[in-house]
Design a protein around this motif. Structure first.
Motif, PDB file in Angstrom:
ATOM      1  N   THR A   7       0.857  -1.186   0.000  1.00  0.00           N
ATOM      2  CA  THR A   7       0.000   0.000   0.000  1.00  0.00           C
ATOM      3  C   THR A   7       0.890   1.231   0.000  1.00  0.00           C
ATOM      4  O   THR A   7       1.486   1.588   1.029  1.00  0.00           O
ATOM      5  N   TRP A   8       1.001   1.881  -1.141  1.00  0.00           N
ATOM      6  CA  TRP A   8       1.961   2.966  -1.303  1.00  0.00           C
ATOM      7  C   TRP A   8       1.680   4.127  -0.355  1.00  0.00           C
ATOM      8  O   TRP A   8       2.599   4.700   0.239  1.00  0.00           O
ATOM      9  N   THR A   9       0.424   4.504  -0.215  1.00  0.00           N
ATOM     10  CA  THR A   9       0.115   5.639   0.655  1.00  0.00           C
ATOM     11  C   THR A   9       0.555   5.377   2.094  1.00  0.00           C
ATOM     12  O   THR A   9       0.980   6.304   2.793  1.00  0.00           O
ATOM     13  N   GLU A  10       0.484   4.139   2.519  1.00  0.00           N
ATOM     14  CA  GLU A  10       0.870   3.787   3.889  1.00  0.00           C
ATOM     15  C   GLU A  10       2.363   4.025   4.108  1.00  0.00           C
ATOM     16  O   GLU A  10       2.763   4.693   5.079  1.00  0.00           O
ATOM     17  N   VAL A  11       3.197   3.495   3.210  1.00  0.00           N
ATOM     18  CA  VAL A  11       4.635   3.635   3.414  1.00  0.00           C
ATOM     19  C   VAL A  11       5.094   5.069   3.120  1.00  0.00           C
ATOM     20  O   VAL A  11       6.014   5.584   3.772  1.00  0.00           O
ATOM     21  N   LYS A  12       4.469   5.738   2.172  1.00  0.00           N
ATOM     22  CA  LYS A  12       4.852   7.119   1.862  1.00  0.00           C
ATOM     23  C   LYS A  12       4.499   8.048   3.018  1.00  0.00           C
ATOM     24  O   LYS A  12       5.293   8.918   3.402  1.00  0.00           O
ATOM     25  N   ASN A  13       3.305   7.887   3.570  1.00  0.00           N
ATOM     26  CA  ASN A  13       2.917   8.715   4.712  1.00  0.00           C
ATOM     27  C   ASN A  13       3.846   8.474   5.896  1.00  0.00           C
ATOM     28  O   ASN A  13       4.192   9.406   6.631  1.00  0.00           O
ATOM     29  N   CYS A  14       4.253   7.225   6.068  1.00  0.00           N
ATOM     30  CA  CYS A  14       5.210   6.903   7.127  1.00  0.00           C
ATOM     31  C   CYS A  14       6.527   7.632   6.886  1.00  0.00           C
ATOM     32  O   CYS A  14       7.084   8.265   7.789  1.00  0.00           O
ATOM     33  N   ALA A  15       7.041   7.550   5.661  1.00  0.00           N
ATOM     34  CA  ALA A  15       8.338   8.138   5.343  1.00  0.00           C
ATOM     35  C   ALA A  15       8.340   9.650   5.482  1.00  0.00           C
ATOM     36  O   ALA A  15       9.368  10.253   5.817  1.00  0.00           O
ATOM     37  N   GLU A  16       7.198  10.269   5.232  1.00  0.00           N
ATOM     38  CA  GLU A  16       7.121  11.733   5.287  1.00  0.00           C
ATOM     39  C   GLU A  16       6.679  12.244   6.657  1.00  0.00           C
ATOM     40  O   GLU A  16       6.640  13.464   6.872  1.00  0.00           O
ATOM     41  N   GLY A  17       6.373  11.340   7.563  1.00  0.00           N
ATOM     42  CA  GLY A  17       5.846  11.747   8.857  1.00  0.00           C
ATOM     43  C   GLY A  17       6.743  11.387  10.023  1.00  0.00           C
ATOM     44  O   GLY A  17       7.882  10.942   9.856  1.00  0.00           O
ATOM     45  N   PRO A  18       6.223  11.571  11.236  1.00  0.00           N
ATOM     46  CA  PRO A  18       7.028  11.327  12.437  1.00  0.00           C
ATOM     47  C   PRO A  18       7.449   9.879  12.618  1.00  0.00           C
ATOM     48  O   PRO A  18       8.504   9.615  13.201  1.00  0.00           O
ATOM     49  N   MET A  19       6.650   8.940  12.128  1.00  0.00           N
ATOM     50  CA  MET A  19       7.030   7.536  12.271  1.00  0.00           C
ATOM     51  C   MET A  19       8.323   7.236  11.523  1.00  0.00           C
ATOM     52  O   MET A  19       9.210   6.538  12.026  1.00  0.00           O
ATOM     53  N   GLY A  20       8.440   7.767  10.317  1.00  0.00           N
ATOM     54  CA  GLY A  20       9.652   7.546   9.541  1.00  0.00           C
ATOM     55  C   GLY A  20      10.880   8.090  10.250  1.00  0.00           C
ATOM     56  O   GLY A  20      11.929   7.436  10.286  1.00  0.00           O
ATOM     57  N   LYS A  21      10.756   9.274  10.821  1.00  0.00           N
ATOM     58  CA  LYS A  21      11.888   9.855  11.543  1.00  0.00           C
ATOM     59  C   LYS A  21      12.235   9.025  12.765  1.00  0.00           C
ATOM     60  O   LYS A  21      13.420   8.800  13.066  1.00  0.00           O
ATOM     61  N   LEU A  22      11.225   8.536  13.460  1.00  0.00           N
ATOM     62  CA  LEU A  22      11.462   7.700  14.637  1.00  0.00           C
ATOM     63  C   LEU A  22      12.197   6.421  14.251  1.00  0.00           C
ATOM     64  O   LEU A  22      13.133   5.990  14.940  1.00  0.00           O
ATOM     65  N   LEU A  23      11.794   5.810  13.142  1.00  0.00           N
ATOM     66  CA  LEU A  23      12.452   4.593  12.681  1.00  0.00           C
ATOM     67  C   LEU A  23      13.910   4.855  12.317  1.00  0.00           C
ATOM     68  O   LEU A  23      14.809   4.074  12.659  1.00  0.00           O
ATOM     69  N   GLU A  24      14.159   5.972  11.640  1.00  0.00           N
ATOM     70  CA  GLU A  24      15.528   6.286  11.260  1.00  0.00           C
ATOM     71  C   GLU A  24      16.395   6.610  12.482  1.00  0.00           C
ATOM     72  O   GLU A  24      17.588   6.282  12.519  1.00  0.00           O
ATOM     73  N   LEU A  25      15.818   7.234  13.492  1.00  0.00           N
ATOM     74  CA  LEU A  25      16.563   7.468  14.735  1.00  0.00           C
ATOM     75  C   LEU A  25      16.949   6.142  15.386  1.00  0.00           C
ATOM     76  O   LEU A  25      18.046   6.007  15.945  1.00  0.00           O
ATOM     77  N   MET A  26      16.061   5.169  15.295  1.00  0.00           N
ATOM     78  CA  MET A  26      16.359   3.840  15.822  1.00  0.00           C
ATOM     79  C   MET A  26      17.538   3.221  15.065  1.00  0.00           C
ATOM     80  O   MET A  26      18.465   2.661  15.673  1.00  0.00           O
TER      81      MET A  26
END
Length: 214
Positions: A130-149
Motif C-alpha cells: 500500500t503505497w500511501t501507507e509507506v509514503k505517509n510513514c516516510a514523510e511523517g514522524p514515524m519515519g523519523k522515529l524509525l531512522e533514529l532507531m
C-alpha cells in the motif's frame, strides 16, 4: 500402530538432530551508494535466492548519515538519500517478511542515483504494498522515529563501521566479498544448499566511506 508412532518419533528426533540455527547476517546500508546498490543487486541477492533458507537477514538503512543537533539528518548523497533511507525503514516496518521487503529494496536500488519517489512507488506496487501507507510513514514522524532507531543501532556498532555496505555474519564484520561462501562456512547444519559448493564470483566492493558528507 505402535510401530508407526515409534517411526514418527524417530523421524522427529532426526529432524531436531540435523537442524541448526540460522546464520545471522546484518547489512548496514544507505540509498544511492553505488557499492550498496552493487551488493544488493549482486551477491546478497544471489545469497537470498540460493541459500536464503540458512540465514536471517537484518537490513539497516542509515549508513553514513549524520544526526544534526536540531534532530535533522544529513545524508552523504543529499536529501533524496535521506528520503529513500526513511522509505526503506517504513517498508521494513509495515512489511517485515523478507519475501516482501527484500524485492522492494532490490528494485529500488537497481536504479542507483536515479532513485525517486516515483520509482519507489512502482517498486512498492510491484510488491502489492500500500503505497500511501509507506509514503505517509516516510514523510511523517514515524519515519523519523524509525531512522533514529537505525541511527542508534549503527552508532553502537563495535568496532564502528568505516564504510557502507558494512556486513556482519554472526555479529562479526566480514569483507564484502565471497559472502555466500562465508555464510555457508558459518552454517553448522548437516545439509548445506548445493549453491554452497558452487559459488559465483562477484566484483569486489570498495565501499562508500564516511567522508565526505555533502
Amino acid at each position: 500402530m505402535r510401530t508407526l508412532v515409534l517411526l514418527v518419533v524417530a523421524a522427529a528426533s532426526t529432524v531436531r538432530a540435523n537442524s541448526s540455527p540460522l546464520v545471522n547476517v546484518s547489512v548496514y546500508s544507505e540509498a544511492l551508494c553505488p557499492d550498496c546498490d552493487r551488493l544488493t543487486e549482486g551477491e546478497m541477492n544471489e545469497a537470498v535466492e540460493k541459500i536464503g533458507e540458512i540465514f536471517s537477514l537484518h537490513f539497516v538503512p542509515w549508513g553514513n548519515a549524520l544526526l544534526n543537533p536540531d534532530g535533522s539528518f544529513n545524508c552523504q548523497h543529499g536529501e533524496i538519500e535521506c528520503a529513500m533511507n526513511t522509505l526503506e525503514a517504513c517498508v521494513l516496518k509495515y512489511y517485515p517478511s523478507r519475501s516482501m521487503w527484500w524485492p522492494f529494496i532490490v528494485c529500488l536500488e537497481a536504479h542507483g542515483y536515479s532513485q525517486t519517489w516515483e520509482i519507489a512507488q512502482k517498486c512498492a506496487e510491484k510488491q502489492n504494498m500500500t503505497w500511501t501507507e509507506v509514503k505517509n510513514c516516510a514523510e511523517g514522524p514515524m519515519g523519523k522515529l524509525l531512522e533514529l532507531m537505525y541511527y542508534e543501532e549503527t552508532a553502537s556498532l563495535n568496532p564502528p563501521h568505516q564504510y557502507t555496505p558494512w556486513v556482519l555474519v554472526n555479529n562479526k564484520h566480514i569483507k564484502e566479498t565471497h559472502i555466500i561462501k562465508k555464510i555457508c562456512a558459518a552454517y553448522q547444519g548437516a545439509n548445506k544448499p548445493k549453491a554452497c559448493m558452487h559459488t559465483q564470483q562477484f566484483p569486489p566492493i570498495n565501499g562508500c566511506y564516511k567522508e565526505p558528507v555533502e
